[in-house]
Design a protein around this motif. Structure first.
Motif, short mmCIF file in Angstrom:
data_model
loop_
_atom_site.label_atom_id
_atom_site.label_comp_id
_atom_site.label_asym_id
_atom_site.label_seq_id
_atom_site.Cartn_x
_atom_site.Cartn_y
_atom_site.Cartn_z
N LEU A 124 0.84 -1.07 0.17
CA LEU A 124 0.09 -0.19 -0.16
C LEU A 124 0.87 1.25 0.27
O LEU A 124 0.82 2.72 -0.61
CB LEU A 124 -0.96 -0.10 1.03
N ARG A 125 1.96 1.12 0.80
CA ARG A 125 3.14 2.43 0.90
C ARG A 125 3.61 2.35 -0.81
O ARG A 125 3.71 3.76 -1.00
CB ARG A 125 4.33 2.23 1.37
N VAL A 126 3.84 1.42 -1.49
CA VAL A 126 4.18 1.76 -2.97
C VAL A 126 2.54 1.62 -3.86
O VAL A 126 3.21 3.21 -4.84
CB VAL A 126 3.98 0.09 -3.63
N VAL A 127 1.83 1.61 -3.41
CA VAL A 127 0.35 2.27 -4.64
C VAL A 127 0.39 3.77 -4.04
O VAL A 127 0.56 4.77 -4.51
CB VAL A 127 -0.96 1.82 -3.64
N SER A 128 0.81 4.19 -2.41
CA SER A 128 0.63 5.57 -2.28
C SER A 128 1.52 6.18 -3.22
O SER A 128 1.78 7.66 -4.01
CB SER A 128 0.59 5.76 -1.13
N SER A 129 2.78 6.13 -2.98
CA SER A 129 4.54 6.40 -3.84
C SER A 129 4.07 6.26 -5.66
O SER A 129 4.32 7.61 -6.00
CB SER A 129 5.34 5.87 -4.09
N LEU A 130 3.09 5.71 -6.45
CA LEU A 130 3.30 4.69 -7.62
C LEU A 130 1.41 6.64 -7.81
O LEU A 130 1.85 7.35 -8.88
CB LEU A 130 2.51 4.00 -7.92
N ASN A 131 1.23 6.89 -6.46
CA ASN A 131 -0.20 7.86 -6.74
C ASN A 131 0.44 9.74 -7.18
O ASN A 131 -0.16 10.21 -7.44
CB ASN A 131 -0.70 7.72 -6.31
N ARG A 132 1.46 9.87 -5.74
CA ARG A 132 2.57 10.61 -6.07
C ARG A 132 3.08 11.09 -7.26
O ARG A 132 3.33 12.21 -8.01
CB ARG A 132 3.22 10.82 -4.94
N THR A 133 3.60 10.07 -8.07
CA THR A 133 4.59 10.36 -8.77
C THR A 133 3.69 9.95 -10.38
O THR A 133 4.28 10.65 -11.06
CB THR A 133 6.26 9.70 -8.66
N HIS A 134 2.85 9.42 -10.14
CA HIS A 134 2.59 8.12 -12.01
C HIS A 134 1.50 9.55 -11.83
O HIS A 134 0.53 9.89 -11.26
CB HIS A 134 2.49 6.66 -12.10
N THR A 135 1.05 9.45 -13.71
CA THR A 135 -0.16 10.59 -14.22
C THR A 135 -1.04 9.68 -13.83
O THR A 135 -2.50 10.30 -13.42
CB THR A 135 0.45 10.21 -15.69
N VAL A 136 -1.34 8.90 -14.07
CA VAL A 136 -2.63 7.70 -13.57
C VAL A 136 -3.01 7.88 -11.72
O VAL A 136 -2.37 8.38 -11.31
CB VAL A 136 -2.85 6.79 -13.90
N ASP A 137 -4.33 7.94 -11.81
CA ASP A 137 -4.90 8.38 -10.54
C ASP A 137 -4.94 7.12 -9.85
O ASP A 137 -5.87 6.01 -10.58
CB ASP A 137 -5.99 9.64 -10.41
N LEU A 138 -4.39 6.68 -8.78
CA LEU A 138 -4.73 5.20 -7.97
C LEU A 138 -5.50 5.40 -6.96
O LEU A 138 -5.77 6.70 -6.18
CB LEU A 138 -3.09 5.29 -8.00
N VAL A 139 -6.46 4.39 -6.78
CA VAL A 139 -7.52 4.35 -5.79
C VAL A 139 -7.44 2.86 -4.63
O VAL A 139 -6.78 2.14 -4.98
CB VAL A 139 -8.98 3.98 -6.74
N PRO A 140 -7.36 2.93 -2.91
CA PRO A 140 -6.42 2.01 -2.87
C PRO A 140 -7.04 1.34 -1.77
O PRO A 140 -8.48 2.35 -1.36
CB PRO A 140 -4.89 2.43 -1.52
N THR A 141 -6.88 -0.09 -2.21
CA THR A 141 -7.67 -1.05 -1.48
C THR A 141 -7.11 -2.06 -0.73
O THR A 141 -6.20 -2.37 -1.44
CB THR A 141 -9.22 -1.70 -2.57
N PHE A 142 -7.29 -2.42 0.53
CA PHE A 142 -6.94 -3.47 1.69
C PHE A 142 -7.52 -4.86 1.43
O PHE A 142 -9.20 -4.68 1.11
CB PHE A 142 -6.80 -2.79 2.99
N LEU A 143 -6.62 -5.54 0.84
CA LEU A 143 -7.17 -6.85 0.62
C LEU A 143 -6.40 -7.90 0.81
O LEU A 143 -5.91 -8.67 0.81
CB LEU A 143 -7.17 -6.94 -1.05
N GLY A 144 -6.17 -7.13 2.52
CA GLY A 144 -6.10 -8.49 3.76
C GLY A 144 -6.60 -9.86 4.14
O GLY A 144 -5.37 -11.00 3.96
#
Length: 440
Positions: A180-200
């Motif tokens: 999820l931290r990687v998702v957050s980093s990608l959301n800050r730096t990549h053009t595509v907007d990301l919406v994170p979901t926890f699937l433990g």
């Protein structure tokens, strides 16, 4: 067909004008919708001929016939004018169900499965999801980030501008947080907007196979509070299925997640007829995803709720199954039906949402306009973003896909091809000439 859209235009300066649009799809909900059938093949698409779109900053300020462009939209020497030469234009695509961040390859398993080895035998030999969990646990954040970035470039090249990303290949606190931290980093730096979901609650990890309740307690008492404290996920999902998590376990996880500020989602009715629709509705789930085994009486309940039905034809195809989600029945029952890739290493290794639109028609029985709505307006609603993306109307984000055709239906008809000509994200044109080194 609609001529123009009523929006408040108060002497605004346009930063971008896209003109000479042959066919513009705005997905305006007032242009017809759920109740109209193939007799009106453009119902709900907000089709405008000979159109233009005006953008200020990150937002659409006007969309309609080019000849009706309001005089109080001011253009200056700084306004970018883009002539698309009669091409079709639509909102950027929204992929509302993916498992983007993982390490490792299961190409050998694919070959074994095609040769006749059962998934159960692959699991017994240490393969399947457990092999992805091992590889993802071993990978560092930098490696996962590089893999995710390259995959996002592929999504973007195929016209996807908003993407949901699930965790679920860590299956312990440290590694779920890492994903999820990687998702957050990608959301800050990549053009595509990301919406994170926890699937433990994706599956019970191998080291907890005989301590199932302890793993559920770990999700409830350790993982969910940790994810919440770092604000790493908007949603919490559970794979509610035989062999995964039952109804009581799903309710336990989603109730805890809701108490920690995460909105519920549910993998539902993919492999069996375990009836999770009542649970999803009672918990206020934003979406239920898969639905291969849904029955009409369940679909009618779903239609009367706010929960979006998400179908994933690529997963059924990739697994070699014959029972696809009944998309035609879901739409006829007036459900809100989104279409997604389910991009993941085990059951749909494809970033091609355009291809899934064709599958939704051929395999799930949807009409072309319904598949388009399923990857724009309804997919946005499946992420709680219906007022932000998935349509091109005043006030919404200027996420815009210009197709390489005059006819938007080529997106589904000429299948397997990439029909992206140009992409604008938040009002800025995107460079689609990606170059990167080979990533293992």
């Amino acid at each position: 067909m609609q001529d123009s859209f009523m929006g408040v235009v108060m002497n605004q300066q346009a930063d971008l004008i896209i003109k000479n649009i042959g066919k513009l799809l705005t997905m305006d909900p007032d242009s017809g919708g759920l109740g109209d059938r193939e007799a009106d093949p453009v119902a709900g698409l907000g089709l405008v001929l000979d159109a233009a779109v005006a953008v200020a900053g990150e937002r659409v300020i006007w969309a309609g016939k080019e000849k009706d462009l309001p005089e109080d939209i001011r253009m200056t020497s700084q306004t970018s004018i883009v002539d698309v030469a009669g091409r079709a234009v639509m909102p950027g695509l929204v992929d509302c169900h993916t498992h983007l961040v993982f390490a490792g390859s299961r190409a050998q398993e694919f070959s074994s499965r095609i040769a006749g080895t059962s998934y159960e035998a692959i699991l017994a030999s240490g393969g399947g999801i457990h092999s992805t969990v091992r590889a993802t646990r071993q990978a560092g954040e930098d490696a996962l980030y590089a893999l995710g970035y390259k995959r996002l470039d592929r999504f973007l090249s195929l016209g996807v501008t908003t993407l949901e990303v699930k965790s679920g290949y860590g299956l312990d606190t440290e590694n779920e947080l890492k994903i999820l931290r990687v998702v957050s980093s990608l959301n800050r730096t990549h053009t595509v907007d990301l919406v994170p979901t926890f699937l433990g609650a994706h599956t019970v990890p191998a080291d907890y196979r005989h301590r199932r309740d302890l793993y559920l307690e770990k999700i409830e008492k350790e993982m969910i509070p940790a994810v919440s404290s770092e604000k790493l996920a908007k949603f919490c999902d559970v794979f509610c299925e035989q062999g995964a998590f039952d109804l009581k376990e799903a309710e336990r996880v989603l109730t805890s997640a809701s108490e920690h500020g995460m909105l519920p989602k549910l993998h539902a009715l993919q492999l069996s007829s375990m009836d999770s629709i009542d649970l999803a509705i009672s918990l206020g789930a934003v979406s239920v995803d898969h639905l291969e085994h849904i029955q009409e009486h369940q679909a009618r309940k779903l239609a009367s709720s706010k929960t979006v039905a998400v179908i994933l034809p690529g997963a059924t195809y990739f697994l070699g199954k014959q029972k696809y989600a009944p998309g035609r029945m879901l739409v006829d029952c007036e459900c809100k039906v989104a279409v997604s890739t389910d991009f993941n290493p085990g059951s749909c290794m494809s970033e091609n949402l355009q291809l899934m639109m064709n599958m939704a028609c051929i395999c799930n029985g949807m009409y072309p306009r319904e598949a388009i709505l399923g990857t724009t307006r309804w997919a946005a609603h499946a992420l709680g973003l219906g007022s932000e993306v998935g349509a091109l109307m005043p006030g919404m984000l200027a996420d815009i896909l210009v197709l390489d055709s005059h006819d938007y239906r080529d997106l589904l008809y000429n299948f397997g091809m990439n029909h992206t000509h140009m992409v604008f994200k938040r009002g800025k044109r995107v460079d689609l000439n990606f170059q990167y080194d080979l990533i293992d």
